[in-house]
Design a protein around this motif. Sequence first.
Motif, PDB file in Angstrom:
ATOM      1  N   ARG A   5      17.736   1.845   0.395  1.00  0.00           N
ATOM      2  CA  ARG A   5      16.597   1.232  -0.308  1.00  0.00           C
ATOM      3  C   ARG A   5      15.692   2.250  -1.001  1.00  0.00           C
ATOM      4  O   ARG A   5      14.681   1.863  -1.592  1.00  0.00           O
ATOM      5  CB  ARG A   5      15.765   0.409   0.689  1.00  0.00           C
ATOM      6  CG  ARG A   5      16.481  -0.782   1.280  1.00  0.00           C
ATOM      7  CD  ARG A   5      15.523  -1.615   2.127  1.00  0.00           C
ATOM      8  NE  ARG A   5      14.426  -2.139   1.332  1.00  0.00           N
ATOM      9  CZ  ARG A   5      13.373  -2.797   1.847  1.00  0.00           C
ATOM     10  NH1 ARG A   5      13.297  -2.987   3.164  1.00  0.00           N
ATOM     11  NH2 ARG A   5      12.406  -3.234   1.061  1.00  0.00           N
ATOM     12  N   LEU A   6      16.037   3.527  -0.938  1.00  0.00           N
ATOM     13  CA  LEU A   6      15.156   4.537  -1.525  1.00  0.00           C
ATOM     14  C   LEU A   6      14.997   4.361  -3.029  1.00  0.00           C
ATOM     15  O   LEU A   6      13.974   4.761  -3.603  1.00  0.00           O
ATOM     16  CB  LEU A   6      15.677   5.946  -1.215  1.00  0.00           C
ATOM     17  CG  LEU A   6      15.570   6.392   0.247  1.00  0.00           C
ATOM     18  CD1 LEU A   6      16.121   7.804   0.402  1.00  0.00           C
ATOM     19  CD2 LEU A   6      14.126   6.326   0.731  1.00  0.00           C
ATOM     20  N   HIS A   7      15.984   3.754  -3.684  1.00  0.00           N
ATOM     21  CA  HIS A   7      15.874   3.538  -5.131  1.00  0.00           C
ATOM     22  C   HIS A   7      14.707   2.631  -5.480  1.00  0.00           C
ATOM     23  O   HIS A   7      14.183   2.681  -6.592  1.00  0.00           O
ATOM     24  CB  HIS A   7      17.173   2.937  -5.674  1.00  0.00           C
ATOM     25  CG  HIS A   7      17.429   1.533  -5.197  1.00  0.00           C
ATOM     26  ND1 HIS A   7      17.996   1.265  -3.961  1.00  0.00           N
ATOM     27  CD2 HIS A   7      17.189   0.331  -5.777  1.00  0.00           C
ATOM     28  CE1 HIS A   7      18.089  -0.052  -3.806  1.00  0.00           C
ATOM     29  NE2 HIS A   7      17.613  -0.633  -4.884  1.00  0.00           N
ATOM     30  N   GLU A   8      14.254   1.818  -4.537  1.00  0.00           N
ATOM     31  CA  GLU A   8      13.133   0.914  -4.791  1.00  0.00           C
ATOM     32  C   GLU A   8      11.843   1.683  -5.045  1.00  0.00           C
ATOM     33  O   GLU A   8      10.903   1.156  -5.660  1.00  0.00           O
ATOM     34  CB  GLU A   8      12.942  -0.035  -3.604  1.00  0.00           C
ATOM     35  CG  GLU A   8      14.134  -0.940  -3.337  1.00  0.00           C
ATOM     36  CD  GLU A   8      13.938  -1.777  -2.089  1.00  0.00           C
ATOM     37  OE1 GLU A   8      12.776  -1.908  -1.632  1.00  0.00           O
ATOM     38  OE2 GLU A   8      14.940  -2.305  -1.557  1.00  0.00           O
ATOM     39  N   LEU A  10      13.073   7.122  -5.302  1.00  0.00           N
ATOM     40  CA  LEU A  10      13.338   8.275  -4.438  1.00  0.00           C
ATOM     41  C   LEU A  10      14.827   8.427  -4.111  1.00  0.00           C
ATOM     42  O   LEU A  10      15.191   9.184  -3.210  1.00  0.00           O
ATOM     43  CB  LEU A  10      12.549   8.148  -3.125  1.00  0.00           C
ATOM     44  CG  LEU A  10      11.021   8.154  -3.229  1.00  0.00           C
ATOM     45  CD1 LEU A  10      10.408   7.887  -1.856  1.00  0.00           C
ATOM     46  CD2 LEU A  10      10.504   9.462  -3.796  1.00  0.00           C
ATOM     47  N   ALA A  11      15.681   7.732  -4.852  1.00  0.00           N
ATOM     48  CA  ALA A  11      17.104   7.708  -4.519  1.00  0.00           C
ATOM     49  C   ALA A  11      17.735   9.088  -4.571  1.00  0.00           C
ATOM     50  O   ALA A  11      18.623   9.409  -3.781  1.00  0.00           O
ATOM     51  CB  ALA A  11      17.841   6.749  -5.440  1.00  0.00           C
ATOM     52  N   GLU A  12      17.287   9.919  -5.506  1.00  0.00           N
ATOM     53  CA  GLU A  12      17.879  11.249  -5.676  1.00  0.00           C
ATOM     54  C   GLU A  12      17.116  12.333  -4.918  1.00  0.00           C
ATOM     55  O   GLU A  12      17.413  13.517  -5.057  1.00  0.00           O
ATOM     56  CB  GLU A  12      17.927  11.609  -7.171  1.00  0.00           C
ATOM     57  CG  GLU A  12      18.659  10.595  -8.035  1.00  0.00           C
ATOM     58  CD  GLU A  12      20.100  10.400  -7.606  1.00  0.00           C
ATOM     59  OE1 GLU A  12      20.731  11.420  -7.231  1.00  0.00           O
ATOM     60  OE2 GLU A  12      20.592   9.261  -7.637  1.00  0.00           O
ATOM     61  N   ARG A  13      16.139  11.909  -4.123  1.00  0.00           N
ATOM     62  CA  ARG A  13      15.260  12.864  -3.454  1.00  0.00           C
ATOM     63  C   ARG A  13      15.851  13.319  -2.120  1.00  0.00           C
ATOM     64  O   ARG A  13      16.384  12.523  -1.360  1.00  0.00           O
ATOM     65  CB  ARG A  13      13.894  12.194  -3.220  1.00  0.00           C
ATOM     66  CG  ARG A  13      12.794  13.087  -2.673  1.00  0.00           C
ATOM     67  CD  ARG A  13      12.430  14.141  -3.671  1.00  0.00           C
ATOM     68  NE  ARG A  13      12.035  13.581  -4.943  1.00  0.00           N
ATOM     69  CZ  ARG A  13      10.777  13.473  -5.366  1.00  0.00           C
ATOM     70  NH1 ARG A  13       9.805  13.905  -4.618  1.00  0.00           N
ATOM     71  NH2 ARG A  13      10.517  12.968  -6.561  1.00  0.00           N
ATOM     72  N   LEU A  14      15.753  14.608  -1.822  1.00  0.00           N
ATOM     73  CA  LEU A  14      16.098  15.087  -0.492  1.00  0.00           C
ATOM     74  C   LEU A  14      15.106  14.509   0.511  1.00  0.00           C
ATOM     75  O   LEU A  14      13.919  14.376   0.220  1.00  0.00           O
ATOM     76  CB  LEU A  14      16.070  16.610  -0.457  1.00  0.00           C
ATOM     77  CG  LEU A  14      17.142  17.335  -1.282  1.00  0.00           C
ATOM     78  CD1 LEU A  14      16.904  18.841  -1.222  1.00  0.00           C
ATOM     79  CD2 LEU A  14      18.542  17.001  -0.774  1.00  0.00           C
ATOM     80  N   TRP A  66       0.823  -1.202   0.000  1.00  0.00           N
ATOM     81  CA  TRP A  66       0.000   0.000   0.000  1.00  0.00           C
ATOM     82  C   TRP A  66       0.859   1.256   0.000  1.00  0.00           C
ATOM     83  O   TRP A  66       0.576   2.206  -0.720  1.00  0.00           O
ATOM     84  CB  TRP A  66      -0.936   0.000   1.204  1.00  0.00           C
ATOM     85  CG  TRP A  66      -2.101  -0.919   1.047  1.00  0.00           C
ATOM     86  CD1 TRP A  66      -2.399  -2.014   1.800  1.00  0.00           C
ATOM     87  CD2 TRP A  66      -3.111  -0.853   0.036  1.00  0.00           C
ATOM     88  NE1 TRP A  66      -3.528  -2.626   1.331  1.00  0.00           N
ATOM     89  CE2 TRP A  66      -3.993  -1.934   0.253  1.00  0.00           C
ATOM     90  CE3 TRP A  66      -3.356   0.014  -1.020  1.00  0.00           C
ATOM     91  CZ2 TRP A  66      -5.092  -2.168  -0.551  1.00  0.00           C
ATOM     92  CZ3 TRP A  66      -4.457  -0.223  -1.835  1.00  0.00           C
ATOM     93  CH2 TRP A  66      -5.304  -1.295  -1.593  1.00  0.00           C
ATOM     94  N   VAL A  67       1.913   1.262   0.807  1.00  0.00           N
ATOM     95  CA  VAL A  67       2.787   2.433   0.840  1.00  0.00           C
ATOM     96  C   VAL A  67       3.430   2.643  -0.527  1.00  0.00           C
ATOM     97  O   VAL A  67       3.513   3.767  -1.029  1.00  0.00           O
ATOM     98  CB  VAL A  67       3.865   2.286   1.930  1.00  0.00           C
ATOM     99  CG1 VAL A  67       4.916   3.390   1.814  1.00  0.00           C
ATOM    100  CG2 VAL A  67       3.225   2.330   3.319  1.00  0.00           C
ATOM    101  N   ARG A  68       3.878   1.565  -1.142  1.00  0.00           N
ATOM    102  CA  ARG A  68       4.480   1.672  -2.477  1.00  0.00           C
ATOM    103  C   ARG A  68       3.483   2.246  -3.482  1.00  0.00           C
ATOM    104  O   ARG A  68       3.833   3.080  -4.323  1.00  0.00           O
ATOM    105  CB  ARG A  68       4.974   0.308  -2.943  1.00  0.00           C
ATOM    106  CG  ARG A  68       6.232  -0.154  -2.212  1.00  0.00           C
ATOM    107  CD  ARG A  68       6.607  -1.575  -2.609  1.00  0.00           C
ATOM    108  NE  ARG A  68       7.879  -1.956  -2.018  1.00  0.00           N
ATOM    109  CZ  ARG A  68       9.062  -1.839  -2.623  1.00  0.00           C
ATOM    110  NH1 ARG A  68       9.104  -1.358  -3.864  1.00  0.00           N
ATOM    111  NH2 ARG A  68      10.180  -2.198  -2.033  1.00  0.00           N
TER     112      ARG A  68
END
Length: 303
Positions: free
Chosen positions: A100-103, A106-110, A69-71
Amino acid sequence: MHLFLSHQSCSKPRVRRIAEGLPPHVSWWLDQDEMPPGSVFPRHIEEAIAQKCDFLIAFLDERALDSEWVRREIALGLRREADLQRTFVIPVLLQDVRARLHELDLAERLYLPGWEEDDDARLAQALSAQLFALASRIIEGLRGLGRRGMLDAFAAELTAWKQAAFQWRASLGNSIAVLTTNQAAFDHVHESVAAYNRVADVFIPRLALHRDRITAAWASYRGLCEDTRELVGRIEQVYRGEMYRLNEIHELVHAALVAPPDAGAVAAADARRRAILAEAGAALDQLSERATRLLAALEREIA
């Protein structure tokens, strides 16, 4: 300002504590607060993210990253972010899950670090500051664009969509017999629906952007802001309702091509075709009148 708080259910108490530390003018959407008993979960989530919230705050830990759900909520948030052409998703890390933010794309996100559970007050202050900075950028962007530019952009895209919608409807004006035997008429239908889809694929996702820009620029005119929200809502209804039902006529034509019906079935199909076209025509006419009145009223208030 209204926030959507995306989180895994086990984190709800902490998420609520952080949210309660935000300024009084900031409200938030929590599923247990906003969803009445018996609600269909996906539909309410989509409506909240697409229509009711200014930002999505993603509270992330290992359990949230493993939550379907979060995804899905974050995917919907990123889609709206693309439509709005501004930051909409703000990650808050309840655990150090940076690897794990790349999943979630969001890897490049502040992000805001929040893996110290005894520092929720500081985290609420940091989130408040981030929201203020983003809201300030939005206001500056609106000032640069100007009311005239916003109105002209919305009017141009709305006009292009309406013209394409009327043309698609007109192409289906021939009887089922003509549409199944006249190649030129058949080709005209396919050209018209392709042209409509090209315009709609650009305009419909940008409706939220137009709505937010106009309601921010004309914020002191509450009636006009409400009329803008209602018009945008009605455009979405016509797009998903009366215009979408034109596809039923395509299905009737296809069925007649696959298995030629008898005279009675052809007559019934044509009656259904005329009813669908009448509904679409009435909806587009009413929408055009409503849009014309609103655009004129908004223009009168341009300083």
